[in-house]
Motif scaffolding. Structure first.
Motif, PDB file in Angstrom:
ATOM      1  N   THR A 101      17.953 -29.988  -0.691  1.00 33.07           N
ATOM      2  CA  THR A 101      16.812 -28.998  -0.523  1.00 33.07           C
ATOM      3  C   THR A 101      16.094 -28.642  -1.487  1.00 33.07           C
ATOM      4  O   THR A 101      15.053 -28.484  -1.644  1.00 33.07           O
ATOM      5  CB  THR A 101      17.252 -27.702   0.280  1.00 33.07           C
ATOM      6  OG1 THR A 101      18.374 -27.232  -0.609  1.00 33.07           O
ATOM      7  CG2 THR A 101      17.641 -27.948   1.705  1.00 33.07           C
ATOM      8  N   GLY A 133      21.586 -26.224  -0.030  1.00 33.78           N
ATOM      9  CA  GLY A 133      21.285 -27.759   0.407  1.00 33.78           C
ATOM     10  C   GLY A 133      22.783 -28.678   0.046  1.00 33.78           C
ATOM     11  O   GLY A 133      23.520 -28.263  -0.223  1.00 33.78           O
ATOM     12  N   ALA A 184      12.393 -29.770  -2.136  1.00 39.62           N
ATOM     13  CA  ALA A 184      11.404 -28.773  -1.891  1.00 39.62           C
ATOM     14  C   ALA A 184      10.397 -28.523  -3.058  1.00 39.62           C
ATOM     15  O   ALA A 184       9.122 -28.437  -3.136  1.00 39.62           O
ATOM     16  CB  ALA A 184      12.037 -27.497  -1.735  1.00 39.62           C
ATOM     17  N   GLY A 238      16.896 -29.345   8.025  1.00 47.32           N
ATOM     18  CA  GLY A 238      17.636 -30.495   7.815  1.00 47.32           C
ATOM     19  C   GLY A 238      18.370 -31.249   9.077  1.00 47.32           C
ATOM     20  O   GLY A 238      18.980 -30.667   9.813  1.00 47.32           O
ATOM     21  N   VAL A 266      12.745 -24.074   3.463  1.00 45.70           N
ATOM     22  CA  VAL A 266      13.326 -25.306   3.498  1.00 45.70           C
ATOM     23  C   VAL A 266      14.880 -25.178   3.672  1.00 45.70           C
ATOM     24  O   VAL A 266      15.430 -24.555   2.769  1.00 45.70           O
ATOM     25  CB  VAL A 266      13.321 -26.208   2.370  1.00 45.70           C
ATOM     26  CG1 VAL A 266      13.842 -27.720   2.733  1.00 45.70           C
ATOM     27  CG2 VAL A 266      11.725 -26.573   2.219  1.00 45.70           C
ATOM     28  N   SER A 267      15.524 -25.521   4.830  1.00 41.75           N
ATOM     29  CA  SER A 267      16.987 -25.352   5.168  1.00 41.75           C
ATOM     30  C   SER A 267      17.566 -26.698   5.288  1.00 41.75           C
ATOM     31  O   SER A 267      17.040 -27.487   5.973  1.00 41.75           O
ATOM     32  CB  SER A 267      17.202 -24.346   6.323  1.00 41.75           C
ATOM     33  OG  SER A 267      18.282 -23.985   6.424  1.00 41.75           O
ATOM     34  N   GLY A 268      18.825 -26.762   4.703  1.00 45.80           N
ATOM     35  CA  GLY A 268      19.619 -27.793   4.736  1.00 45.80           C
ATOM     36  C   GLY A 268      20.090 -28.494   6.200  1.00 45.80           C
ATOM     37  O   GLY A 268      20.693 -29.485   6.219  1.00 45.80           O
ATOM     38  N   THR A 290      14.437 -21.677  -0.288  1.00 54.44           N
ATOM     39  CA  THR A 290      15.288 -22.539  -0.037  1.00 54.44           C
ATOM     40  C   THR A 290      16.573 -22.325   0.020  1.00 54.44           C
ATOM     41  O   THR A 290      17.100 -21.351  -0.547  1.00 54.44           O
ATOM     42  CB  THR A 290      14.926 -23.815  -0.902  1.00 54.44           C
ATOM     43  OG1 THR A 290      15.346 -23.525  -2.311  1.00 54.44           O
ATOM     44  CG2 THR A 290      13.569 -24.221  -1.015  1.00 54.44           C
TER      45      THR A 290
END
Length: 530
Positions: A406, A395, A410, A450, A431-433, A392
């Motif tokens: 994030t 975020g 996540a 995101g 998971v990328s913001g 991740t």
């Protein structure tokens, strides 16, 4: 005056800030900034502070900064770990994040605390210099360098040589954009070679009946809004040539890279316009003759993940790989890890570019005792989970660019997925913001990036979905699905998606191959996102 105006015409604000003053010169301003406070900073000052690892965090008006410590190859003594933990307690609200380039990051840093923070770091042999900014960033090295039973070359000395060459080197302190370097002598591509501006990966040639080990060179990788995997050049580089080749590629980037638009300034854009042949010719004009390529040594891609207890190449010694969920830990946890490294290991820790931590140098005689440690026992439940495999970014909690939060999102999402699939599906979820893709969603089995979506006239946080990315063999970027999934529907959507994979995959079929073979998931996510 007219000459200066001509110089800056057409340049973006970051380039103009670098013309005013070299980024490395910001070191001389730290005491003044600490005294005068954030309101005295000019936009140019804020830009140049990146050269000492400082980014103004969200919300900008609060005047808090993120501070990144540069850890070449992820190496950290237990004494250094305790210094970092102390700074985190005193200035960073007890928190730390591990990055995808081995670094550690604090949040909540105030300018007035910098003299003390930098003093402590310097005394401990640590630095933040060039941890950010338009310069060579932290060098990514195989996290197991020197202890890897599979390595044909120990990349650690060459990673250190690269660090020493570029660190505080004013010949390369003003590049068009960041410049990412990675090196490994092992076949499992733990460095994510294809994502860097230049990477060195193990290769071999036969000479007079003997095997000669060296490196192949990959250039021009990078993700963000225009993702591209690096291109392998037809060159064989001896270990002692690594620094010269990296310096030549950086010099090409410095002298010919683009400086007009920030989103069109990475090395990959120059490579695409020039082509591989012209780029190679320019490189050889700077390095002199290099041998043509040999045979790249490749194995199964491990995503840079090393979990559990495994033997080192040194007989009788082992390393312990610890999963750090979402790459976030507390100062107390880092201090506890330092204690374990002292009692059982060789007194060092290694951060990984997959946001985890290793303890090397564990003697076989103490393994039984180590396994009884509460922290080690707590890792058992993470083995094979999606939580342990995830990556991740920072975020929206801190990053001004991020569109969604994030870390906490996540953690909730992954916990729900692990509960829904107790059989432990072999999946990597990143998971990328935002579109900058710092969590590398395009190389994940499932990448979430995101964005926003309108729902009943209201803008809601959502994610674009990438499917089937991998760096196995030569690598392939995931395919972005047309729809967007609201964050509050992500768990339900992914449970449905992964149920298809669980029920309809072939034996041992990787997720990416399943996506490619069936196309079911593309259609499913498109339908569910409407």
């Amino acid at each position: 005056m007219g000459e200066q105006k001509e110089k800056t015409q057409g340049l973006n604000a970051a380039e103009q800030a670098k013309l005013e003053k070299d980024g490395l010169d910001v070191v001389q301003d730290i005491a003044r900034f600490a005294e005068q406070g954030v309101t005295a900073l000019t936009p140019g000052d804020i830009e140049r502070l990146k050269w000492v690892g400082l980014y103004l965090q969200r919300p900008k008006e609060d005047g808090n900064f993120m501070l990144r410590i540069k850890l070449p190859g992820g190496l950290l003594t237990t004494a250094q770990a305790r210094v970092i933990a102390g700074i985190s307690r005193d200035y960073g609200k007890n928190g730390l994040d591990i990055t995808t380039r081995h670094s550690l990051q604090f949040h909540w840093i105030r300018l007035e605390g910098l003299p003390d923070i930098f003093g402590r770091l310097t005394q401990a042999g640590l630095t933040t210099l060039q941890a950010a900014g338009d310069c060579p960033r932290g060098i990514v090295v195989n996290p197991l360098a020197g202890i890897d039973a599979e390595e044909c070359l120990d990349a650690a000395p060459w990673g250190e040589a690269l660090y020493q060459f570029f660190q505080n080197n004013r010949d390369f302190s003003n590049l068009p954009r960041k410049f990412k370097i990675a090196i490994t002598g092992a076949p499992h591509n733990s460095i994510q070679a294809e994502l860097n501006d230049i990477s060195f990966v193990p290769a071999e040639k036969r000479e007079s009946g003997k095997i000669l080990y060296g490196f192949h060179v990959l250039v021009g990788g990078g993700l963000s809004s225009q993702p591209q995997l690096a291109t392998e050049l037809d060159l064989f580089v001896l270990p002692e040539q690594v620094v010269a080749v990296a310096a030549a590629v950086a010099a090409i980037f410095r002298d010919h890279g683009y400086r007009e638009k920030r989103n069109h300034a990475r090395l990959k854009f120059l490579l695409n316009d020039w082509g591989v042949e012209k780029f190679t010719q320019e490189l050889l004009s700077r390095t002199g003759s290099l041998q043509p390529g040999g045979k790249r040594i490749t194995g199964t891609w491990n995503g840079g993940k090393f979990f559990g207890i495994h033997p080192q190449k040194q007989a009788g010694f082992y390393y312990l790989g610890l999963a750090i969920p979402c790459g976030r830990l507390t100062a107390d946890e880092l201090q506890e890890l330092a204690g374990l490294a002292e009692r059982y290991g060789d007194g060092t820790l290694r951060t990984t570019n997959s946001q985890d931590i290793l303890i090397p140098g564990i003697a076989e005689t103490v393994l039984a005792s180590l396994k009884q440690e509460p922290l080690v026992k707590s890792q058992h439940k993470l083995q094979g989970t999606m939580t342990a495999q995830a990556i991740t970014c920072t975020g929206k909690e801190f990053c001004p660019f991020a569109i969604i939060e994030t870390k906490a999102f996540a953690a909730r999402l992954l916990a729900q997925l692990d509960e829904a699939f107790p059989e432990k599906l072999p999946l990597r979820i990143h998971v990328s913001g935002c579109v900058h893709a710092c969590a590398q969603p395009q190389i994940a089995d499932i990448g979430l990036q995101g964005t926003m979506v309108m729902s009943d006239g209201v803008a809601k946080e959502a994610a674009e979905v990438w499917l089937g990315g991998t760096l196995e063999q030569q690598g392939v970027l995931g395919r972005k699905i047309a729809g967007k999934v609201p964050v509050d529907q992500a768990a339900a959507t992914l449970v449905r998606l992964l149920s298809l994979y669980r029920d309809e995959r072939l034996p041992e079929e990787p997720f990416g191959e399943f996506v490619k073979r069936t196309g079911l998931l593309d259609k499913a996510v498109n339908e569910w996102s409407k």
